[in-house]
Design a protein around this motif. Structure first.
Motif, PDB file in Angstrom:
ATOM      1  N   VAL A  29       0.836  -1.196   0.000  1.00 45.89           N
ATOM      2  CA  VAL A  29       0.000   0.000   0.000  1.00 45.89           C
ATOM      3  C   VAL A  29       0.873   1.249   0.000  1.00 45.89           C
ATOM      4  N   THR A  30       0.661   2.080  -0.989  1.00 44.85           N
ATOM      5  CA  THR A  30       1.379   3.349  -1.092  1.00 44.85           C
ATOM      6  C   THR A  30       0.370   4.468  -1.319  1.00 44.85           C
ATOM      7  N   LEU A  31       0.454   5.508  -0.478  1.00 38.56           N
ATOM      8  CA  LEU A  31      -0.548   6.574  -0.534  1.00 38.56           C
ATOM      9  C   LEU A  31      -0.011   7.817   0.168  1.00 38.56           C
ATOM     10  N   ASP A  32      -0.239   8.989  -0.423  1.00 35.52           N
ATOM     11  CA  ASP A  32       0.067  10.268   0.217  1.00 35.52           C
ATOM     12  C   ASP A  32      -1.219  11.058   0.381  1.00 35.52           C
ATOM     13  N   VAL A  33      -1.351  11.735   1.525  1.00 34.53           N
ATOM     14  CA  VAL A  33      -2.513  12.577   1.802  1.00 34.53           C
ATOM     15  C   VAL A  33      -2.016  13.981   2.111  1.00 34.53           C
ATOM     16  N   ALA A  34      -2.441  14.954   1.308  1.00 34.76           N
ATOM     17  CA  ALA A  34      -2.010  16.336   1.495  1.00 34.76           C
ATOM     18  C   ALA A  34      -2.689  16.956   2.715  1.00 34.76           C
ATOM     19  N   ARG A  35      -2.084  17.998   3.256  1.00 34.24           N
ATOM     20  CA  ARG A  35      -2.631  18.679   4.431  1.00 34.24           C
ATOM     21  C   ARG A  35      -3.945  19.384   4.102  1.00 34.24           C
ATOM     22  N   GLY A  36      -4.887  19.320   5.051  1.00 27.68           N
ATOM     23  CA  GLY A  36      -6.173  19.972   4.881  1.00 27.68           C
ATOM     24  C   GLY A  36      -7.055  19.338   3.840  1.00 27.68           C
ATOM     25  N   CYS A  37      -6.752  18.102   3.481  1.00 29.27           N
ATOM     26  CA  CYS A  37      -7.458  17.400   2.403  1.00 29.27           C
ATOM     27  C   CYS A  37      -8.345  16.294   2.997  1.00 29.27           C
ATOM     28  N   ILE A  38      -9.462  16.021   2.347  1.00 31.27           N
ATOM     29  CA  ILE A  38     -10.286  14.864   2.704  1.00 31.27           C
ATOM     30  C   ILE A  38     -10.022  13.775   1.680  1.00 31.27           C
ATOM     31  N   VAL A  39      -9.504  12.652   2.129  1.00 28.23           N
ATOM     32  CA  VAL A  39      -9.270  11.508   1.249  1.00 28.23           C
ATOM     33  C   VAL A  39     -10.174  10.364   1.700  1.00 28.23           C
ATOM     34  N   ALA A  40     -10.957   9.831   0.766  1.00 28.25           N
ATOM     35  CA  ALA A  40     -11.825   8.694   1.050  1.00 28.25           C
ATOM     36  C   ALA A  40     -11.136   7.422   0.575  1.00 28.25           C
ATOM     37  N   LEU A  41     -11.050   6.447   1.472  1.00 24.76           N
ATOM     38  CA  LEU A  41     -10.467   5.151   1.147  1.00 24.76           C
ATOM     39  C   LEU A  41     -11.606   4.161   0.938  1.00 24.76           C
ATOM     40  N   LEU A  42     -11.780   3.737  -0.302  1.00 29.17           N
ATOM     41  CA  LEU A  42     -12.865   2.823  -0.652  1.00 29.17           C
ATOM     42  C   LEU A  42     -12.348   1.394  -0.743  1.00 29.17           C
ATOM     43  N   GLY A  43     -13.227   0.455  -0.451  1.00 29.05           N
ATOM     44  CA  GLY A  43     -12.867  -0.948  -0.573  1.00 29.05           C
ATOM     45  C   GLY A  43     -13.973  -1.820  -0.035  1.00 29.05           C
ATOM     46  N   ALA A  44     -14.047  -3.046  -0.527  1.00 26.96           N
ATOM     47  CA  ALA A  44     -15.067  -3.989  -0.071  1.00 26.96           C
ATOM     48  C   ALA A  44     -14.770  -4.438   1.352  1.00 26.96           C
ATOM     49  N   ASN A  45     -15.725  -5.122   1.965  1.00 28.91           N
ATOM     50  CA  ASN A  45     -15.476  -5.718   3.274  1.00 28.91           C
ATOM     51  C   ASN A  45     -14.276  -6.653   3.185  1.00 28.91           C
ATOM     52  N   GLY A  46     -13.339  -6.516   4.118  1.00 24.73           N
ATOM     53  CA  GLY A  46     -12.170  -7.382   4.124  1.00 24.73           C
ATOM     54  C   GLY A  46     -11.044  -6.896   3.233  1.00 24.73           C
ATOM     55  N   ALA A  47     -11.210  -5.721   2.614  1.00 22.82           N
ATOM     56  CA  ALA A  47     -10.166  -5.210   1.724  1.00 22.82           C
ATOM     57  C   ALA A  47      -8.934  -4.748   2.481  1.00 22.82           C
ATOM     58  N   GLY A  48      -9.100  -4.429   3.775  1.00 22.35           N
ATOM     59  CA  GLY A  48      -7.960  -4.005   4.584  1.00 22.35           C
ATOM     60  C   GLY A  48      -7.998  -2.547   4.998  1.00 22.35           C
ATOM     61  N   LYS A  49      -9.153  -1.886   4.816  1.00 21.52           N
ATOM     62  CA  LYS A  49      -9.263  -0.465   5.161  1.00 21.52           C
ATOM     63  C   LYS A  49      -8.992  -0.228   6.647  1.00 21.52           C
ATOM     64  N   THR A  50      -9.684  -0.983   7.496  1.00 21.28           N
ATOM     65  CA  THR A  50      -9.512  -0.800   8.934  1.00 21.28           C
ATOM     66  C   THR A  50      -8.109  -1.210   9.371  1.00 21.28           C
ATOM     67  N   THR A  51      -7.546  -2.236   8.756  1.00 18.23           N
ATOM     68  CA  THR A  51      -6.178  -2.645   9.077  1.00 18.23           C
ATOM     69  C   THR A  51      -5.205  -1.502   8.805  1.00 18.23           C
ATOM     70  N   LEU A  52      -5.361  -0.826   7.674  1.00 20.41           N
ATOM     71  CA  LEU A  52      -4.483   0.298   7.352  1.00 20.41           C
ATOM     72  C   LEU A  52      -4.653   1.431   8.360  1.00 20.41           C
ATOM     73  N   ILE A  53      -5.894   1.731   8.739  1.00 23.95           N
ATOM     74  CA  ILE A  53      -6.132   2.777   9.731  1.00 23.95           C
ATOM     75  C   ILE A  53      -5.491   2.403  11.061  1.00 23.95           C
ATOM     76  N   ARG A  54      -5.582   1.156  11.457  1.00 19.85           N
ATOM     77  CA  ARG A  54      -4.982   0.717  12.715  1.00 19.85           C
ATOM     78  C   ARG A  54      -3.460   0.845  12.673  1.00 19.85           C
ATOM     79  N   ILE A  55      -2.861   0.591  11.528  1.00 17.20           N
ATOM     80  CA  ILE A  55      -1.414   0.759  11.392  1.00 17.20           C
ATOM     81  C   ILE A  55      -1.041   2.237  11.491  1.00 17.20           C
ATOM     82  N   LEU A  56      -1.788   3.091  10.801  1.00 20.28           N
ATOM     83  CA  LEU A  56      -1.479   4.514  10.800  1.00 20.28           C
ATOM     84  C   LEU A  56      -1.703   5.155  12.165  1.00 20.28           C
TER      85      LEU A  56
END
Length: 271
Positions: A29-56
């Motif tokens: 997973v490679t991703l940059d988020v600029a300051r003051g920006c809203i980035v939506a992370l889309l994905g199906a159930n089990g895609a790993g969205k919550t796992t990435l948030i827990r790592i961050l």
């Protein structure tokens, strides 16, 4: 905060991987988020969205790759990362035995805010919870709990907020309230990374949209950029019918307006 830090991405992810035993969830997973920006992370159930948030948010260590938050490495500088972020999970993390105000004051004291009482009062006003401030949270609706949860997450003025499926289980009106709050956060300079399964939510809120699939970010761009991935649109004339959500909000709003007019008339007769 240095000039270099201000120009660098608020969130930078490079080659993050993670597995649960034999089950690989994130591979690269490679991703940059600029300051003051809203980035939506889309994905199906089990895609790993919550796992990435827990790592961050330093709740989980990656198997490989690096990630920085406000220039701080999530693995080697977790305390600095936690000081810069706030996390709102899929379910409101509020104490139902306490009142709304007591929840806010408690978090303020835990975060060593100078004046927890004044901070609580300001947030109650900002999130339209003043009238319910002295009620136990067990009496709150789902939308009110989510508003309180987000208010609690802003104590300490975090520069980055993670929202993990913030509108799951909410009714249409409560979803609209949360959307307004998220837009307000970004307008004030807060960086927001939200995960969602609702495509309309991403379309309504996000400056950029990233799609997580097969353990990787396969698309990352603005809505306009993503639309250009498809063939040019053809012009068709169709009759647009209102959605059920639009009907619901119109009916509820009309009923509320009628009730307000009735109360005003009644008060006029009494006076």
């Amino acid at each position: 905060m240095t000039a270099a830090t201000l120009t660098a991405p608020a969130i930078s992810v490079d080659g993050i991987a993670h597995s649960y035993g034999d089950v690989t969830v994130l591979t690269d997973v490679t991703l940059d988020v600029a300051r003051g920006c809203i980035v939506a992370l889309l994905g199906a159930n089990g895609a790993g969205k919550t796992t990435l948030i827990r790592i961050l948010s330093t709740l989980l260590k990656p198997d490989a790759g690096t990630a920085t938050i406000d220039g701080h490495d999530v693995t080697s500088s977790p305390a600095d990362v936690r000081a810069a972020i706030s996390l709102t999970g899929q379910f409101a993390a509020v104490d139902e035995l306490l009142t709304g105000r007591e929840n806010l004051v408690l978090v303020g004291r835990l975060r060593h805010v100078a004046d927890a009482n004044s901070t609580a009062d300001a947030l109650l006003a900002r999130f339209s919870l003043v009238d319910a401030a002295s009620r136990r949270v067990s009496t709150y609706s789902g939308g009110m709990r989510r508003r309180l949860d987000i208010a609690m997450s802003l104590i300490g003025d975090p520069s980055i907020v993670f929202l993990d499926e913030p509108t799951t289980g909410l009714d249409p009106q409560a979803r609209q309230e949360v959307w307004s709050m998220v837009k307000e956060l970004a307008a004030g300079g807060t960086t927001v990374l939200l995960t969602t399964q609702y495509l309309d939510e991403a379309e309504a809120l996000a400056d950029r949209i990233a799609i997580l699939h097969g353990g990787r970010i396969i698309v990352d761009g603005t809505l306009a950029e993503l639309k250009r991935l498809l063939p040019p649109a053809t012009v068709e004339y169709v009759e647009r019918q209102p959605t059920l959500e639009e009907i619901y909000l119109a009916v509820v709003g009309g009923a509320s307006a009628a009730r307000d007019r009735t109360l005003t008339a009644a008060e006029g007769r009494e006076s």
